[in-house]
Design a protein around this motif. Sequence first.
Motif, PDB file in Angstrom:
ATOM      1  N   ILE A  65      40.229  37.929  44.017  1.00 10.18           N
ATOM      2  CA  ILE A  65      39.316  39.053  44.220  1.00 10.18           C
ATOM      3  C   ILE A  65      38.061  38.983  43.367  1.00 10.18           C
ATOM      4  O   ILE A  65      37.168  39.800  43.522  1.00 10.18           O
ATOM      5  N   LYS A  66      37.955  37.989  42.476  1.00 13.64           N
ATOM      6  CA  LYS A  66      36.755  37.889  41.651  1.00 13.64           C
ATOM      7  C   LYS A  66      35.739  36.965  42.305  1.00 13.64           C
ATOM      8  O   LYS A  66      36.083  35.926  42.841  1.00 13.64           O
ATOM      9  N   ASN A  67      34.463  37.341  42.216  1.00 19.64           N
ATOM     10  CA  ASN A  67      33.399  36.513  42.765  1.00 19.64           C
ATOM     11  C   ASN A  67      33.169  35.299  41.881  1.00 19.64           C
ATOM     12  O   ASN A  67      33.354  35.352  40.672  1.00 19.64           O
ATOM     13  N   ALA A  68      32.749  34.202  42.486  1.00 19.71           N
ATOM     14  CA  ALA A  68      32.432  32.984  41.749  1.00 19.71           C
ATOM     15  C   ALA A  68      31.050  33.115  41.128  1.00 19.71           C
ATOM     16  O   ALA A  68      30.065  33.322  41.822  1.00 19.71           O
ATOM     17  N   THR A  69      30.966  33.017  39.791  1.00 20.04           N
ATOM     18  CA  THR A  69      29.682  33.138  39.100  1.00 20.04           C
ATOM     19  C   THR A  69      29.588  32.098  38.006  1.00 20.04           C
ATOM     20  O   THR A  69      30.589  31.511  37.588  1.00 20.04           O
ATOM     21  N   GLY A  70      28.394  31.893  37.510  1.00 23.58           N
ATOM     22  CA  GLY A  70      28.178  31.051  36.354  1.00 23.58           C
ATOM     23  C   GLY A  70      28.302  29.564  36.604  1.00 23.58           C
ATOM     24  O   GLY A  70      28.518  28.795  35.681  1.00 23.58           O
ATOM     25  N   LEU A  82      38.865  28.629  55.229  1.00 27.12           N
ATOM     26  CA  LEU A  82      38.934  28.850  53.785  1.00 27.12           C
ATOM     27  C   LEU A  82      37.888  29.877  53.374  1.00 27.12           C
ATOM     28  O   LEU A  82      36.702  29.733  53.696  1.00 27.12           O
ATOM     29  N   PRO A  83      38.280  30.961  52.680  1.00 25.67           N
ATOM     30  CA  PRO A  83      37.315  31.996  52.293  1.00 25.67           C
ATOM     31  C   PRO A  83      36.304  31.472  51.285  1.00 25.67           C
ATOM     32  O   PRO A  83      36.644  30.712  50.380  1.00 25.67           O
ATOM     33  N   ASN A  84      35.053  31.883  51.435  1.00 20.26           N
ATOM     34  CA  ASN A  84      33.971  31.438  50.568  1.00 20.26           C
ATOM     35  C   ASN A  84      33.510  32.560  49.656  1.00 20.26           C
ATOM     36  O   ASN A  84      33.700  33.730  49.942  1.00 20.26           O
ATOM     37  N   GLY A  85      32.861  32.180  48.553  1.00 19.95           N
ATOM     38  CA  GLY A  85      32.229  33.155  47.678  1.00 19.95           C
ATOM     39  C   GLY A  85      33.136  33.779  46.653  1.00 19.95           C
ATOM     40  O   GLY A  85      32.735  34.695  45.934  1.00 19.95           O
ATOM     41  N   TRP A  86      34.371  33.302  46.543  1.00 16.66           N
ATOM     42  CA  TRP A  86      35.319  33.867  45.587  1.00 16.66           C
ATOM     43  C   TRP A  86      35.721  32.797  44.576  1.00 16.66           C
ATOM     44  O   TRP A  86      35.537  31.607  44.794  1.00 16.66           O
ATOM     45  N   GLN A  87      36.328  33.229  43.468  1.00 14.66           N
ATOM     46  CA  GLN A  87      36.757  32.272  42.453  1.00 14.66           C
ATOM     47  C   GLN A  87      37.952  31.452  42.919  1.00 14.66           C
ATOM     48  O   GLN A  87      38.254  30.420  42.334  1.00 14.66           O
ATOM     49  N   GLY A  88      38.626  31.908  43.929  1.00 16.22           N
ATOM     50  CA  GLY A  88      39.762  31.161  44.440  1.00 16.22           C
ATOM     51  C   GLY A  88      40.083  31.564  45.854  1.00 16.22           C
ATOM     52  O   GLY A  88      39.731  32.651  46.309  1.00 16.22           O
ATOM     53  N   GLY A  89      40.740  30.686  46.580  1.00 16.43           N
ATOM     54  CA  GLY A  89      41.152  31.002  47.940  1.00 16.43           C
ATOM     55  C   GLY A  89      42.131  29.961  48.447  1.00 16.43           C
ATOM     56  O   GLY A  89      42.230  28.858  47.897  1.00 16.43           O
ATOM     57  N   ARG A  90      42.850  30.337  49.493  1.00 18.50           N
ATOM     58  CA  ARG A  90      43.796  29.390  50.078  1.00 18.50           C
ATOM     59  C   ARG A  90      44.077  29.741  51.523  1.00 18.50           C
ATOM     60  O   ARG A  90      43.883  30.882  51.944  1.00 18.50           O
TER      61      ARG A  90
END
Length: 670
Positions: free
Chosen positions: A148-153, A226-234
């Motif tokens: 649920i966290k967005n990918a940043t940094g 595969l979901p995009n824009g998140w810190q993780g997905g599967r």
Amino acid sequence: MQSSTVFITLWLLLIVFSVLSPVTEAQPPTYRDHVCPNTTTFLINSTYQANRDTLLTSLSSNGSRGNGFYNTTSGRNPDTVYGLFLCRGDLSTSVCQACVTFASTDISRRCPVEIAAVVWYDECLLRYSDENIFSAVAEEPATILFNIKNATGTEIPFDQLVAATVVMNMNDITTQTENKPAGSKKFATRETKLSSFQTLYTLAQCTPDLSGSGCSRCLQGARENLPNGWQGGRVLSPSCNIRYETYPFYNLAAVSPQPPPAPEEEKQNKSNRIPVLVASLSAIFGLAVVFISAFFIWRRRNSRDEENSQEVQLLGLVNEHSRETFNGENGERSQEFPSIRLDVLHAATNHFFDENKLGQGGFGPVYKGTLADGKEIAVKRLSETSSQGLVEFKNEIMLIAKLQHRNLVRLLGCCLEKNEKLLVYEFMPNKSLDVFLFDSKLAAQLDWQKRFNIIKGIARGILYLHEDSRLKIIHRDLKASNVLLDHEMNPKISDFGMARIFEDKNEANTNRVVGTYGYMAPEYAMEGLFSIKSDVFSFGVLLLEIISGQKNNGFHHLEHGESLLTFAWKLWSKGEGMELIDQVLVPSCVASEVLKCIHIGLLCVQEDPADRPTMSSVIFMLASDSTITLLCPSEPAFSVGRAITKPAEPISDDGVFSVNEVTISNFSPR
């Protein structure tokens, strides 16, 4: 004394060995999802059930096979049952055995009479069917999960890097297939540096019975979902799975095998084993306290990783726990957010029939739906031409899934299938507050007591967001159309697409000003600065609208072009506050309560955020009797009105002016 020392030594060694032993081996498998369509079932005590149970026993007894995969059959046609299991490629045989043993029992509990079923865990999957499933690519049913966290940094575009790394994993598996005998593991991992302090971990796996081309086809299909824009997905499917995270979720040591020792080295190793063992035990004993401390540090960090890896389910059937939450039979919210099948929502809304349409907003249309059990729902459908998109869609899921309060609308689930993006809420039979408030015929249904209760309910909901929830949240789009009313006219705040998690600081800045014209605080609309006081301003506008029955946006009194805020302040400062009241309230209103609410509303819309009260202060003022002494508000500075020319006094082009030329993003009510 000596025996006591020996006892303490042995006790410390036992603790150290327990710390050093793999924790996962003592843990039950982590359940993710299961699918067993109830459209095809078998009879209790039938031959098929007996064959199914025999098959599950056989799978369980073969869970320790070295390559983590086994398939077999049980019975004869027409009651033959085909089954298989697949363990994650980095796990030991003991962990695989434990997962398969658990799954063999668990699947029959979750799917007691279904002819075909599949269940997924972090550690393994188990599947059975009445059809031959061996060496056949099965991409559906699929379950999509994301962190649920967005990918940043990251220093590299994150989604591009994920896609490229997954492709490399797929190529690794293809290479393995070419260089290894049939039935070998089809499993690959990769670690890729995102930045100097962050690494991307990816994994791809197929069932070993697939051909190389079949495995590639399955992984390609999974990669597209595969979901995009998140810190993780599967993506989990019956034949393959793909996963990426920004933390190590697999056994790094197990996927980095060392080359076998040479014969001479093997002999040397044997001769050195005893001294090494003695030295190791001595070192372990001397560092026992250090290891114990490290254990507790690890436990703390591991709990953080679990929080970081909370996932939201987006495709596939609703898992059992989610289904309980969806039906309201379980008092606790599941961390695994419910996904609702598209066909279920099509049936509930009669394929989004126009007659079931409740309204239209910037997000898209909202439809009423009725589930098979009679439960009523509201389905918000993201339209292709929506002024909002995946950012708001993700934001709403991420925030409202963690919130639960009687004055916040409850989000029941979501669906992301076949290019549809749907959010499912509890149904509010009385629609939104603006429907009643700004309609001359319906406004009479809201007497003063109901409006006063609505004001207090909205205030409690905002207070929960600002101070009482796990997250400190700024709504940023509080308005009458985003306040829904239940069957008893109790208010519930909705629409968290614009909301932001607020950290421990006084204010934040954004380059993207979003919200609705007329409800924005001046510092937000002009400078992009927002804080909890931005929501307080919006609440003040809403409070004055509830009392007057007039919209602030577009309110122009007589020839002066005043805003609702300025008009209210001028009446209040002259002691004529009761003239602001909606005329339908006159028979039922309590003058002292009305004047107190006007006073509070004016305090909330002060120009300087520091002069506005907090929501806890607002709650206190609303609950206090009429004798409480309130601060004296100054005139609202953010008075967006319009210049109205008088026919008798024409003005030249030089005299024409525009009020409030600031550019803002204006989103329509939803």
